[in-house]
Design an enzyme around this catalytic site. Structure first.
Site, PDB file in Angstrom:
ATOM      1  N   HIS A 196       0.838  -1.205   0.000  1.00 21.28           N
ATOM      2  CA  HIS A 196       0.000   0.000   0.000  1.00 21.28           C
ATOM      3  C   HIS A 196       0.877   1.261   0.000  1.00 21.28           C
ATOM      4  O   HIS A 196       0.720   2.147  -0.846  1.00 21.28           O
ATOM      5  CB  HIS A 196      -0.920  -0.022   1.231  1.00 21.28           C
ATOM      6  CG  HIS A 196      -1.809   1.175   1.354  1.00 21.28           C
ATOM      7  ND1 HIS A 196      -3.131   1.144   0.995  1.00 21.28           N
ATOM      8  CD2 HIS A 196      -1.571   2.448   1.772  1.00 21.28           C
ATOM      9  CE1 HIS A 196      -3.670   2.337   1.193  1.00 21.28           C
ATOM     10  NE2 HIS A 196      -2.734   3.150   1.672  1.00 21.28           N
ATOM     11  N   GLU A 197       1.784   1.333   0.946  1.00 23.80           N
ATOM     12  CA  GLU A 197       2.621   2.539   1.058  1.00 23.80           C
ATOM     13  C   GLU A 197       3.526   2.673  -0.162  1.00 23.80           C
ATOM     14  O   GLU A 197       3.820   3.782  -0.613  1.00 23.80           O
ATOM     15  CB  GLU A 197       3.438   2.532   2.354  1.00 23.80           C
ATOM     16  CG  GLU A 197       2.597   2.528   3.639  1.00 23.80           C
ATOM     17  CD  GLU A 197       1.527   3.617   3.688  1.00 23.80           C
ATOM     18  OE1 GLU A 197       1.711   4.682   3.058  1.00 23.80           O
ATOM     19  OE2 GLU A 197       0.481   3.396   4.341  1.00 23.80           O
ATOM     20  N   HIS A 227       1.705   4.487  -2.865  1.00 22.91           N
ATOM     21  CA  HIS A 227       1.791   5.951  -2.697  1.00 22.91           C
ATOM     22  C   HIS A 227       3.157   6.447  -3.188  1.00 22.91           C
ATOM     23  O   HIS A 227       3.260   7.495  -3.829  1.00 22.91           O
ATOM     24  CB  HIS A 227       1.649   6.341  -1.222  1.00 22.91           C
ATOM     25  CG  HIS A 227       0.247   6.280  -0.687  1.00 22.91           C
ATOM     26  ND1 HIS A 227      -0.810   6.930  -1.278  1.00 22.91           N
ATOM     27  CD2 HIS A 227      -0.273   5.653   0.409  1.00 22.91           C
ATOM     28  CE1 HIS A 227      -1.917   6.715  -0.572  1.00 22.91           C
ATOM     29  NE2 HIS A 227      -1.619   5.936   0.452  1.00 22.91           N
ATOM     30  N   HIS A 235       3.333   6.877  -6.847  1.00 19.25           N
ATOM     31  CA  HIS A 235       2.611   8.087  -7.253  1.00 19.25           C
ATOM     32  C   HIS A 235       3.540   9.311  -7.158  1.00 19.25           C
ATOM     33  O   HIS A 235       3.476  10.223  -7.984  1.00 19.25           O
ATOM     34  CB  HIS A 235       1.395   8.253  -6.330  1.00 19.25           C
ATOM     35  CG  HIS A 235       0.273   9.082  -6.882  1.00 19.25           C
ATOM     36  ND1 HIS A 235      -0.828   9.405  -6.124  1.00 19.25           N
ATOM     37  CD2 HIS A 235       0.059   9.653  -8.086  1.00 19.25           C
ATOM     38  CE1 HIS A 235      -1.651  10.138  -6.859  1.00 19.25           C
ATOM     39  NE2 HIS A 235      -1.144  10.302  -8.045  1.00 19.25           N
TER      40      HIS A 235
HETATM   41 ZN   LIG Z   1      -2.931   5.210   1.983  1.00 18.05          ZN
END
Ligand SMILES: [Zn+2]
Length: 670
Positions: A461-462, A465, A468
């Site tokens: 998940h991290e 990010h 991105h």
């Molecule tokens: Zn998040």
């Protein structure tokens, strides 16, 4: 001697020189940086030349370079490696920074220049990205009240101040109700509790100064108690106390506070010219209108409720078979669901863990980024703020793209949770700067380092990010990387979690720490199947909260929020044995501050998109389809906030997302 934070950083890729920065350097560096920024703001606001995009918007974008340096270094260590001195500095810095930003957004001369440019935007010859930055800058000023005059301006100030006080009171009341209540457990009260719950109950007992184990209202203790305690009377007692937090009468009661907050938010929206607070709040989101949010939530509500009702019947039969009487109650659901889980999906964490090595899972994330986007990761030997931090030079086709830092282990000096932040964001103005991105997690430190499946998902998940941020390719920093709408920002992170579930990724990287053997297929199937367990219940408790939040803000403010809540739930036909995930007097997301007010839906909005986006890979050539990967980078990951998120998603997918993939992912599809 120059302050090491403000001097030129002669380190690899200009990473902050952590080994030269001492805690005594922060306060003087902040003083200098704030004063510099004030001078820059004054020069822009009072520039005798007519406003132009360059002398106003670009000047704002380019200002505050030293302030960026101080804040990025300080908040990195304050979050991930704090100490009493840093805590003290944080208490001192927070109000000063709040005041600094408030003064800028209330600067009338500055706003007048931005408003002038906005009025002439079609004649300025702007690129689409420049026009977007101008729109966002103008909108930010207007929404903070910069266009208000006289009485309206004064009233807005009063409202903001009062809302800040009420938000704090709401939080403190909730904490008081949570910390005051506990029940002591005698030997006979421990039936069914596994060792880990007992240990937590004993630790809580010691903290309360009790003789033995106790149950408190902290979610991490009461939820496992409700899952495992076979004492129905105690479950009822504990559940009712938990559900009553913030609504016990007396001075910690949150019900009147909630009503006043809703009233003031409505007034604030009216002052700014919006029909109601939801319309004000959703303007900046991808969803844009309350009607679209409601449509999404109702599309999910029907299938979720049907599944929950079918599950409820199974659980009721289990209860009756054990001799329990009457209806399944809210304090029974988790207990019988846990029994069912153990019978149908039993997954032994102790057996699973040796297959989830931290190093291997990180390699898996890197390998996915390599296959999808061509990124390569080369270890970087550089001094960081803690020996547990590791850094990589991220390249593509031999070109430096970013620095990635991983700080994965829990320690006392780190705040809880997991997060991704950019110590430096990607931008090309005023000069090219490549991102320095950090992932911070709280995985238990052990040798060898092994993860739970949830931990592995957090790592992915991290890292989503981080992608991105690292793949961002825009001109202006204010719209770079994750600077996007709240209901869009979790798309890249939640989407990246799906690659952990790809069978070939698990079989290559989930290997046994001692034997090196890949995770057995049967175990892998169980892990993936367990992810959809009890989703009817979880979806119902979440959607009910999201709809109540929305109804509170979409229309006239209710004078009695509890009556409004009851009305919404009755209309939905809320199943008897399921409570809201957050009832009004406990709904900190909505009442402690503005962050998630009429925005609690955004978790599900993002999930609709990530499920739909991953389905587009599966419909094409599979999880590593090169055309889909390129489209994801070109249309979403590289774009930051440079375009409207709805347009970005449509460009990637060819259409807006539907809820089908989410329902399938949650196991709720018919
Ligand atoms: Zn998040």
């Amino acid at each position: 001697m120059t302050n090491p934070i403000l001097s030129d950083w002669k380190t690899p890729f200009e990473i902050a020189p952590f080994d030269q920065i001492g805690d005594e350097d922060f306060a003087p560096a902040l003083d200098v940086a704030l004063a510099e920024h004030d001078v820059e703001m004054k020069a822009i606001a009072e520039n005798p030349e007519a406003p132009s995009f360059a002398n106003t918007i670009e000047a704002l974008e380019g200002a505050g370079r030293d302030l960026d340096k101080v804040l990025s270094v300080f908040f990195t260590v304050a979050g991930a490696d704090s100490n009493p001195k840093r805590q003290e500095l944080q208490r001192d810095f927070s109000p000063r920074l709040a005041k600094h930003w408030a003064e800028i957004s209330a600067n009338k001369a500055l706003f007048a220049r931005v408003a002038d440019l906005w009025a002439r935007k079609d004649d300025l010859g702007l690129t689409p990205e420049q026009e977007r930055v101008l729109m966002l800058t103008h909108r930010g000023f207007v929404r903070s009240g910069a266009a208000l005059e006289g009485e309206a301006e004064a009233r807005m100030k009063e409202i903001k101040a009062r809302l800040a006080v009420l938000g704090t009171e709401f939080t403190q009341n909730l904490l008081a109700d949570e910390s005051e209540w506990f029940i002591e457990l005698s030997e006979a009260d421990l039936d069914g509790l596994p060792d880990f719950v007992l240990a937590a109950a004993r630790a809580a007992g010691e903290e309360k100064g009790a003789q033995g184990p106790v149950i408190t209202l902290s979610r991490s203790l009461i939820v496992p108690f409700l899952q495992f305690s076979s004492r129905r009377d105690l479950r009822e007692k504990a559940y009712l106390a938990w559900a009553a937090r913030g609504a016990n009468g007396g001075k910690t009661d949150n019900r009147a506070i909630a009503a006043e907050i809703l009233k003031l938010r409505e007034e604030r929206a009216h002052l700014l010219g919006y029909e109601n607070f939801a319309a004000f709040k959703l303007e900046t989101e991808m969803a844009k209108t309350p009607a679209r949010v409601k449509e999404l939530l109702m599309d999910v509500w029907g299938p979720a409720k049907a599944r929950a009702e079918a599950d409820g019947e199974i659980l009721t039969r289990m209860m009756h078979a054990e001799g329990g009487n009457g209806d399944l109650e809210p304090w029974d659901w988790r207990y019988y669901a846990e029994k069912r889980r153990r019978a149908e999906y039993d997954l032994d964490e102790a057996e699973l863990k040796p297959y989830l090595q931290l190093e291997k899972m990180r390699e898996a994330a890197f390998a996915c980024a390599n296959r999808l986007f061509g990124l390569e990761f080369e270890p970087l030997d550089v001094a960081l703020y803690h020996p547990d931090c590791l850094a990589w030079n991220v390249t593509r086709n031999g070109q430096h793209l970013a620095v990635f830092i991983g700080d994965y282990f829990a320690r006392g000096s780190k705040r809880s949770g997991a997060w991704c932040s950019a110590m430096r964001s990607q931008a090309k103005y005023p000069e090219v700067q490549t991102p320095v991105v950090i992932n911070v997690c709280n995985f238990a430190k052990s040798t060898p380092a092994l993860l739970s499946y949830d931990d592995a998902r957090t790592l992915f998940h991290e890292f989503g990010h981080a992608l991105h941020q690292m793949l961002s390719n825009v001109t202006y920093e204010s719209i770079s990387g994750t600077s996007v709408a709240r209901d869009f920002v979790e798309l890249p992170s939640q989407l990246f979690e799906h690659w952990l579930e790809v069978p070939e990724v698990l079989s290559e990287f989930a290997t046994h720490v001692e034997t090196g053997a890949p995770m057995p297929e049967a175990m892998r199937d169980k892990v993936l199947k367990a992810a959809t367990f009890d989703m009817g219940f979880q979806t119902v408790e979440y959607v009910a909260s999201a709809l109540v939040d929305l109804e509170f803000h979409d229309g006239p403010a209710p004078t009695d929020p509890m009556a409004k809540q009851a009305e919404v739930l009755a209309e939905l036909g809320m199943p008897h044995a399921i409570g809201m995930r957050h009832a009004t007097p406990q709904f900190a997301h909505v009442f402690s501050g503005d962050g998630y007010s009429s925005g609690y839906y955004s978790y599900m909005w993002s999930e609709v998109m990530d499920a739909d986006a991953f389905a587009s890979f599966e419909e094409a050539g599979g999880a590593f389809d090169p055309e889909r990967a390129k489209s994801l980078e070109d249309n979403i990951l590289s774009k930051g906030g440079s375009e409207d998120p709805e347009d970005l998603y449509k460009a990637f997918r060819g259409r807006l997302p539907g809820v089908e993939a989410l329902l399938k992912g949650r196991g709720l599809a018919a």
